[in-house]
Design an enzyme around this catalytic site. Sequence first.
Site, PDB file in Angstrom:
ATOM      1  CB  THR A  70      -0.931  -0.014   1.232  1.00 55.51           C
ATOM      2  OG1 THR A  70      -1.792  -1.153   1.130  1.00 55.51           O
ATOM      3  CG2 THR A  70      -1.777   1.244   1.325  1.00 55.51           C
ATOM      4  CG  HIS A 198       1.105  -9.616   4.089  1.00 55.22           C
ATOM      5  ND1 HIS A 198      -0.205 -10.034   4.088  1.00 55.22           N
ATOM      6  CD2 HIS A 198       1.103  -8.384   3.545  1.00 55.22           C
ATOM      7  CE1 HIS A 198      -0.965  -9.063   3.573  1.00 55.22           C
ATOM      8  NE2 HIS A 198      -0.187  -8.052   3.229  1.00 55.22           N
ATOM      9  CB  CYS A 321      -8.150  -4.259   1.805  1.00 51.87           C
ATOM     10  SG  CYS A 321      -6.648  -5.058   1.400  1.00 51.87           S
TER      11      CYS A 321
HETATM   12  N1  PLP Z   1      -1.998  -4.797  -4.236  1.00 47.75           N
HETATM   13  C1  PLP Z   1      -2.587  -5.978  -4.355  1.00 47.75           C
HETATM   14  C2  PLP Z   1      -2.842  -6.539  -5.724  1.00 47.75           C
HETATM   15  C3  PLP Z   1      -2.955  -6.704  -3.226  1.00 47.75           C
HETATM   16  O1  PLP Z   1      -3.552  -7.905  -3.352  1.00 47.75           O
HETATM   17  C4  PLP Z   1      -2.702  -6.146  -1.947  1.00 47.75           C
HETATM   18  C5  PLP Z   1      -3.135  -6.848  -0.720  1.00 47.75           C
HETATM   19  O2  PLP Z   1      -4.112  -7.555  -0.709  1.00 47.75           O
HETATM   20  C6  PLP Z   1      -2.070  -4.912  -1.884  1.00 47.75           C
HETATM   21  C7  PLP Z   1      -1.733  -4.256  -3.038  1.00 47.75           C
HETATM   22  C8  PLP Z   1      -1.761  -4.271  -0.563  1.00 47.75           C
HETATM   23  O3  PLP Z   1      -0.682  -4.938   0.040  1.00 47.75           O
HETATM   24  P1  PLP Z   1      -0.270  -4.636   1.561  1.00 47.75           P
HETATM   25  O4  PLP Z   1      -1.162  -5.467   2.411  1.00 47.75           O
HETATM   26  O5  PLP Z   1       1.169  -5.047   1.652  1.00 47.75           O
HETATM   27  O6  PLP Z   1      -0.421  -3.185   1.790  1.00 47.75           O
END
Ligand code: PLP
Length: 378
Positions: A70, A198, A321
């Site tokens: 993110t 993760h 999310c």
């Molecule tokens: N981009 C994609 C395609 C994702 O699947 C995710 C998490 O589900 C993210 C970004 C965000 O990752 P993070 O949890 O490391 O912020």
Amino acid sequence: MIFLDNASTTNVYPEVADVIYNYMVEEYFNPSATYKPSLKIKKDIDAARKTIADCLGADKNEIVFTSCATESNNWAVNSIFRNLSGNLVISAGEHACIYETAKNLANKGLDLRMAKLTAKGKVDIEDLLSKIDKNTKMVSIIHVSNETGVINDIAGLSAAVKSVNPKIIFHSDGVQAFGKISCNVKKFNVDMYSISGHKFHSPKGIGALFIDKKIKLSPYLNGGGQESGLRSGTENVCGIVAMGKAAEIYKREVETSKSDIDFKYNLFIDLLSKINGCEIIGDTVDNSKMIIAAAFEGCKAEILQSMMADDGILIGRGSACSSRHAGNRVLSAMGIGQRTVDGTIRISLSPATTVSEITTACNKLSEKVNLLRGNNIG
Ligand code: PLP
């Protein structure tokens, strides 16, 4: 418990947890200090940086560690549009952390353009190209969809975009692709690429952004000058070293079990397709083979997910999310009707998912779907 939501997160490999323990309890020194034990930590960080860079076909100096994807995605986009000039093109299939960042900039006045998705879930290249002009500063396209597992041809899209305007900075969100399929940023000719630890068995709270050496960004965080002065702050040593170690293991695991992963994905699709009224969403050929989006006629995914969880089987419902919000922006952009969207679950595999887990999950799904239909809940 059967865990089939590996696109949301993964467990930390035990060997990686050992590494974390060591850097928390034994080798806990600040990498910026100048005594010997700290110099070793600095080297270990650099070794992890090299591992991640090698997985991406990049130079180690082009990798900046962040706290998550993110952050990487927000940084990539915001850094190019500090003064809101030019235009930004993203696709309707982006993860919320690109989509919302872009929307936020648009609310402040940025010219934001959204490329359509095809019914199979890929970026519509014709539409993408029609949105690009001499004022386009950046194009950001997701590599593997977190909703459907569908792969966008990043090399082809980047080449097409740059043939219209070579100055465009091409960014790709590689979170669901890294370690699973080829992610050679140099071959793809992408300028920035985001990953998240993760999703491949390192802890939550560590990510990285590849920034091609020809792109000059101003610092994201100012301070002690860590991460080549781009992102100051004492490094998350445990996370960084853990991510390096996990990347090594995961890449090997996927490489050695590629045909097994394909087999299990196809088996899952076959068994799901036998359930009456099941629709598999998106392209199943150009797919990471790790994510399946499936809709069940007359069933609400929310209820199905909760019934499965009651029996110890954890499945997803779109991006974790965003699953608390109603609807699914990405599936709707594929032209899928609301009833089908409401009935869509997301199953995501890991190389460790077993055939027995797959058959158990499909039998349970079939049972729950029949129960829901029999009870006329839908
Ligand atoms: N981009 C994609 C395609 C994702 O699947 C995710 C998490 O589900 C993210 C970004 C965000 O990752 P993070 O949890 O490391 O912020």
